[in-house]
Design a protein around this motif. Structure first.
Motif, mmCIF file in Angstrom:
data_model
loop_
_atom_site.group_PDB
_atom_site.id
_atom_site.type_symbol
_atom_site.label_atom_id
_atom_site.label_comp_id
_atom_site.label_asym_id
_atom_site.label_seq_id
_atom_site.Cartn_x
_atom_site.Cartn_y
_atom_site.Cartn_z
ATOM 1 N N LEU A 1 23.940 -5.387 -0.693
ATOM 2 C CA LEU A 1 25.099 -5.016 -1.514
ATOM 3 C C LEU A 1 25.102 -3.524 -1.814
ATOM 4 C CD1 LEU A 1 25.281 -8.022 -4.014
ATOM 5 C CD2 LEU A 1 26.761 -7.564 -2.046
ATOM 6 N N CYS A 2 23.916 -2.961 -2.043
ATOM 7 C CA CYS A 2 23.840 -1.520 -2.300
ATOM 8 C C CYS A 2 24.276 -0.722 -1.071
ATOM 9 C CB CYS A 2 22.416 -1.137 -2.705
ATOM 10 S SG CYS A 2 21.913 -1.761 -4.321
ATOM 11 N N VAL A 3 23.833 -1.189 0.111
ATOM 12 C CA VAL A 3 24.198 -0.489 1.343
ATOM 13 C C VAL A 3 25.692 -0.604 1.621
ATOM 14 C CG1 VAL A 3 23.898 -0.494 3.859
ATOM 15 C CG2 VAL A 3 21.908 -0.676 2.355
ATOM 16 N N LEU A 4 26.272 -1.780 1.342
ATOM 17 C CA LEU A 4 27.676 -2.023 1.686
ATOM 18 C C LEU A 4 28.648 -1.591 0.602
ATOM 19 C CD1 LEU A 4 27.462 -5.564 3.342
ATOM 20 C CD2 LEU A 4 27.528 -3.327 4.457
ATOM 21 N N PHE A 5 28.150 -1.211 -0.574
ATOM 22 C CA PHE A 5 29.059 -0.911 -1.683
ATOM 23 C C PHE A 5 29.994 0.254 -1.350
ATOM 24 C CE2 PHE A 5 29.982 1.735 -5.417
ATOM 25 C CZ PHE A 5 30.761 0.842 -6.146
ATOM 26 N N TYR A 6 29.427 1.383 -0.910
ATOM 27 C CA TYR A 6 30.264 2.555 -0.644
ATOM 28 C C TYR A 6 31.225 2.319 0.520
ATOM 29 C CZ TYR A 6 31.609 7.436 -0.031
ATOM 30 O OH TYR A 6 32.323 8.604 0.085
ATOM 31 N N PRO A 7 30.753 1.745 1.668
ATOM 32 C CA PRO A 7 31.735 1.437 2.727
ATOM 33 C C PRO A 7 32.828 0.480 2.265
ATOM 34 C CG PRO A 7 29.517 1.390 3.623
ATOM 35 C CD PRO A 7 29.373 1.527 2.139
ATOM 36 N N ILE B 1 30.561 8.937 7.260
ATOM 37 C CA ILE B 1 29.363 8.213 6.813
ATOM 38 C C ILE B 1 29.114 6.925 7.591
ATOM 39 C CG2 ILE B 1 29.578 9.158 4.498
ATOM 40 C CD1 ILE B 1 30.227 5.489 4.854
ATOM 41 N N ARG B 2 29.971 6.590 8.545
ATOM 42 C CA ARG B 2 29.843 5.280 9.173
ATOM 43 C C ARG B 2 28.519 5.133 9.926
ATOM 44 N NH1 ARG B 2 34.535 5.683 13.868
ATOM 45 N NH2 ARG B 2 33.879 7.648 14.793
ATOM 46 N N LEU C 1 22.046 -0.116 7.424
ATOM 47 C CA LEU C 1 22.113 -1.569 7.590
ATOM 48 C C LEU C 1 21.070 -2.047 8.602
ATOM 49 C CD1 LEU C 1 23.551 -4.192 6.877
ATOM 50 C CD2 LEU C 1 25.219 -3.694 8.680
ATOM 51 N N LEU C 2 20.946 -1.337 9.708
ATOM 52 C CA LEU C 2 19.942 -1.715 10.710
ATOM 53 C C LEU C 2 18.530 -1.579 10.150
ATOM 54 C CD1 LEU C 2 21.447 -0.099 13.942
ATOM 55 C CD2 LEU C 2 21.404 -2.518 13.321
ATOM 56 N N LEU C 3 18.285 -0.516 9.358
ATOM 57 C CA LEU C 3 16.967 -0.337 8.751
ATOM 58 C C LEU C 3 16.660 -1.471 7.784
ATOM 59 C CD1 LEU C 3 14.431 1.342 8.277
ATOM 60 C CD2 LEU C 3 15.713 2.652 6.554
ATOM 61 N N LEU C 4 17.659 -1.868 6.998
ATOM 62 C CA LEU C 4 17.456 -2.963 6.052
ATOM 63 C C LEU C 4 17.145 -4.264 6.787
ATOM 64 C CD1 LEU C 4 17.514 -3.983 3.137
ATOM 65 C CD2 LEU C 4 19.986 -4.315 3.380
ATOM 66 N N LEU C 5 17.876 -4.539 7.865
ATOM 67 C CA LEU C 5 17.604 -5.748 8.648
ATOM 68 C C LEU C 5 16.210 -5.701 9.271
ATOM 69 C CD1 LEU C 5 21.068 -6.165 10.416
ATOM 70 C CD2 LEU C 5 20.156 -7.552 8.556
ATOM 71 N N PHE C 6 15.822 -4.521 9.748
ATOM 72 C CA PHE C 6 14.489 -4.374 10.338
ATOM 73 C C PHE C 6 13.400 -4.641 9.302
ATOM 74 C CE2 PHE C 6 10.841 -1.504 10.883
ATOM 75 C CZ PHE C 6 10.317 -2.003 12.071
ATOM 76 N N LEU C 7 13.573 -4.086 8.091
ATOM 77 C CA LEU C 7 12.575 -4.296 7.040
ATOM 78 C C LEU C 7 12.509 -5.758 6.624
ATOM 79 C CD1 LEU C 7 13.191 -1.133 4.823
ATOM 80 C CD2 LEU C 7 11.339 -1.528 6.457
ATOM 81 N N GLN C 8 13.678 -6.431 6.571
ATOM 82 C CA GLN C 8 13.693 -7.846 6.204
ATOM 83 C C GLN C 8 12.960 -8.689 7.255
ATOM 84 O OE1 GLN C 8 14.514 -9.247 3.520
ATOM 85 N NE2 GLN C 8 14.776 -11.416 3.995
ATOM 86 N N VAL C 9 13.228 -8.408 8.518
ATOM 87 C CA VAL C 9 12.560 -9.159 9.591
ATOM 88 C C VAL C 9 11.065 -8.882 9.584
ATOM 89 C CG1 VAL C 9 12.363 -9.407 12.097
ATOM 90 C CG2 VAL C 9 14.618 -9.284 11.026
ATOM 91 N N ARG C 10 10.715 -7.616 9.381
ATOM 92 C CA ARG C 10 9.296 -7.264 9.362
ATOM 93 C C ARG C 10 8.578 -7.922 8.180
ATOM 94 N NH1 ARG C 10 6.743 -1.128 9.336
ATOM 95 N NH2 ARG C 10 4.536 -1.785 9.349
ATOM 96 N N ALA C 11 9.225 -7.920 7.009
ATOM 97 C CA ALA C 11 8.612 -8.550 5.837
ATOM 98 C C ALA C 11 8.458 -10.052 6.047
ATOM 99 C CB ALA C 11 9.446 -8.260 4.601
ATOM 100 N N SER C 12 9.451 -10.676 6.692
ATOM 101 C CA SER C 12 9.377 -12.117 6.941
ATOM 102 C C SER C 12 8.243 -12.444 7.897
ATOM 103 C CB SER C 12 10.707 -12.625 7.502
ATOM 104 O OG SER C 12 11.753 -12.391 6.576
ATOM 105 N N ARG C 13 8.080 -11.612 8.920
ATOM 106 C CA ARG C 13 7.001 -11.859 9.867
ATOM 107 C C ARG C 13 5.641 -11.518 9.273
ATOM 108 N NH1 ARG C 13 9.322 -9.761 15.758
ATOM 109 N NH2 ARG C 13 10.949 -11.356 15.951
ATOM 110 N N GLY C 14 5.576 -10.536 8.373
ATOM 111 C CA GLY C 14 4.321 -10.159 7.752
ATOM 112 C C GLY C 14 3.875 -11.118 6.675
#
Length: 661
Positions: A627-633, A447-448, A455-468
């Motif tokens: 936290l949801c993304v990192l919980f299982y890892p 699953i790695r 994680l990359l998708l979450l960071l992308f969405l955060q950056v996009r939301a901040s810029r939007g």
């Protein structure tokens, strides 16, 4: 090179010599030993009969090694106190005489080699573990044996008469090389080569199995020599004839020496041996790693704390392998021909680092079947285990023998063993085994990439939301809260006086508002930053964001306080001059901010400021999703850690990273 043909001095039959280096041959017609002297030959006696074996090679077999052809022209059967093996004389590339040694499933090709300094002829200079410098390369002695020529056939570059003896010293190097030093009365010679992978399309099918007759006594036990017994005389089947050096009779459980035609009993039966009930019966066949194996031997071994079972597997073309089982766990074991040197607690083998796990003394508690050495109950070996799960590397040192061996194993799931050998159901593993693969590590490998992608998708969405939703300041005001106190007047004497009826409170409430501002776009977040010049006091701000057109309001509250002083422990302070509050999902429109302050009774004046910012995104949403993304890892990491902690809790010295290597 054309072959030579000499007449046998004994029977006159032609003796063919393919190699120019041949000085000894055995007549195929009368088995006479022929010594070649130039163009003539001299018979020196009759050669002993070679014992049958399951080797796929024979004189005349042709093959290919390193892109060049070879032909087997002769053979010497060599034996020592605990076993025997074949040494095949080959004519390589039609011109060079070499040797193909065949022992315990290994094939080693070597050639006589000149070296830069004479070899010692003192047998005391050759001890297992000793290192030698030969032609600028370091070699390690791993086996020293006094060997005897049993018999030979074909043509050979030296006289190989029956019962002739020599000291055989095997060496290995870090580059997987193989060498053998032969000490005889005439001096010392060295043969250097390597472990071989050959192409031999002409190899023969293995001959049929052999049978011998057991002369033990049914019911005989070593602890009770006078107990009633009868001669058995039942046939004992050999599945690896010529390679097996001992066999245990299935009827009376005696151990029989099969290395010589006499088949003498080397150990009587006892109760422990006769009560063995192996999980895999002798003769059971199974397919592992695309190779068909047959179970031909069973050993029960034990140390001071535990016992385990070892099954000897045999395939005529692959040689011997082992299956080791302990508490439901299984490992497939094979001999390792050469290793790098041991450095502290780590051994490197084929690019993999093995960490030291434990050492102990293993004793043979019981045996069944046949083996490639003369195994007996009570036999001891000092065992050193190194692991790189799912792999295990083991070194065995045999007290009383000038020899040590290495073997490498891999963990096999019980279900695989059950399917391969037709067990009704898999064994159930107990606890954690030393080379058992960590399932949480395997899960992480599965699953790695998904976790990294999420994680990359979450960071992308955060950056996009901040810029939007860029954060902008829509209001920035500074106010001064000050209590108003009325001028003192004499108290009126008339209760109906208008001075009493029209009096105002001494500290009237004061509400502050900002200028109007516009929130454009869709629903958005509004942040309010407040700061005040508080000094050992406090101020509370009741905030209300009001829509000018709809009169809809959004309440908020901020408390500001700052206290400081000193005591016997020194200066201290608490609180803060500033604070912030956020209002989510505010619709677009025209707004103003209403601020109603309140202070303690001792404070009369407090300057404060408010800044209203629109846009931006909530960090809390990002944190929750992170936290949801990192919980299982994180859970896999923790379970992986606890799994390894339990594994290494049984090791000598605990965790490898806690040692002083």
């Amino acid at each position: 090179m054309s072959e030579r043909v000499l007449d046998c001095p004994q029977c006159g039959a032609p003796v063919k010599l393919r190699s120019a280096a041949a000085v000894f041959a055995v007549c195929e017609h009368c088995r006479s030993m022929v010594v070649v002297k130039g163009a003539s030959a001299e018979a020196i006696g009759e050669m002993a009969v070679l014992p049958p074996d399951l080797s796929p090679f024979q004189v005349g077999t042709r093959g290919e090694w390193k892109g060049r052809g070879f032909e087997i022209v002769g053979r010497v059967r060599v034996e020592w106190a605990e076993g025997s093996w074949n040494e095949w004389c080959i004519l390589y590339d039609a011109t060079i005489t070499g040797w193909l040694a065949e022992a315990q499933g290994f094939l080693m090709v070597s050639f006589a080699t000149e070296i830069d300094h004479p070899l010692s002829t003192d047998v005391r200079d050759y001890v297992a573990g000793k290192q030698l410098q030969i032609n600028g390369q370091r070699w390690t002695v791993n086996d020293v044996k006094q060997v005897t020529c049993r018999a030979s056939e074909g043509e050979l570059p030296m006289a190989a008469t029956p019962a002739s003896k020599r000291l055989s010293v095997d060496l290995f190097s870090s580059h997987s090389g193989f060498a053998s030093i032969e000490l005889t009365d005439s001096g010392a010679e060295i043969y250097i080569g390597e472990y071989a992978g050959l192409r031999c399309p002409e190899i023969r099918d293995p001959p049929s199995r052999a049978r011998l007759e057991c002369r033990g006594r049914a019911g005989e036990e070593s602890d009770h020599p006078r107990s009633p017994a009868r001669r058995v005389g039942r046939p004992v089947q050999l599945r690896a004839v010529g390679l097996s050096m001992s066999v245990v009779c299935g009827s009376c459980a005696v151990v029989i020496d099969t290395s010589k035609p006499e088949c003498k009993i080397i150990q009587r039966a006892d109760l422990a041996n006769r009560s063995l009930a192996p999980l895999l019966p002798l003769g059971q066949r199974g397919k592992l790693f695309d190779v068909d194996y047959e179970v031909i031997g069973f050993v029960k071994r034990e140390d001071r704390t535990s016992s385990w079972s070892e099954f000897l597997l045999f395939n005529p073309w692959q040689g011997f392998r082992w299956l080791v089982t302990y508490q439901g766990h299984w490992s497939f074991i094979e001999r390792v021909p050469a290793l790098a040197d041991v450095q502290a607690n780590v051994v490197e083998c084929e690019g993999r680092d093995y960490k030291f796990y434990t050492k102990g003394t293993a004793n043979v508690a019981g045996v069944l079947g046949e083996f490639y050495w003369k195994v007996q109950r009570g036999e001891r070996a000092d065992v050193f285990d190194y692991i790189a799960p799912p792999y295990i590397l083991s070194k065995e040192v045999y007290p009383g023998l000038n020899e040590f061996t290495w073997s490498r194993g891999k963990y096999v799931e019980p279900a695989v063993i059950a399917r391969a050998f037709g067990l009704a159901k898999p064994t159930l593993p107990v606890d954690i085994y030393l080379n058992q693969p960590n399932p949480y590590y395997e899960s992480w490998r599965d699953i790695r990439w998904v976790a990294f992608a999420a994680l990359l998708l979450l960071l992308f969405l955060q950056v996009r939301a901040s810029r939007g939703h860029p954060e902008i300041s829509v209001a920035n005001e500074r106010f001064i809260f000050q209590k108003v106190t009325a001028s003192p007047k004499p108290p009126p004497t008339d209760p109906t006086s208008p001075d009493i009826a029209n009096s105002t409170p001494a500290d009237p409430a004061k509400t502050f508002t900002t200028p109007h501002f516009t929130l454009a776009g869709g629903e958005q977040r509004v942040d309010i930053d407040a700061a005040a010049d508080v000094d050992n006091n406090w101020i509370d701000l009741d905030l209300r964001l009001v829509n000018v057109n709809t009169n809809a309001s959004f309440p908020a509250f901020v408390e500001l306080s700052y206290y400081h002083g000193s005591d016997e422990d020194g200066p201290w302070s608490e609180g803060s001059y500033s604070s912030s509050v956020s209002i989510p999902s505010v619709p677009p429109g025209e707004y103003f901010l209403s601020v109603e302050p309140s202070v303690d009774t001792q404070t009369t004046r407090v300057p404060f400021s408010v800044i209203v910012r629109s846009g931006g995104v909530f960090a809390s949403n990002f944190i929750v999703m992170l936290l949801c993304v990192l919980f299982y890892p994180a859970m896999l990491f923790w379970r992986r850690h606890t799994f390894e902690a339990e594994r290494w809790s049984e090791a000598d010295g605990g965790y490898p990273w806690q040692r002083n290597d």
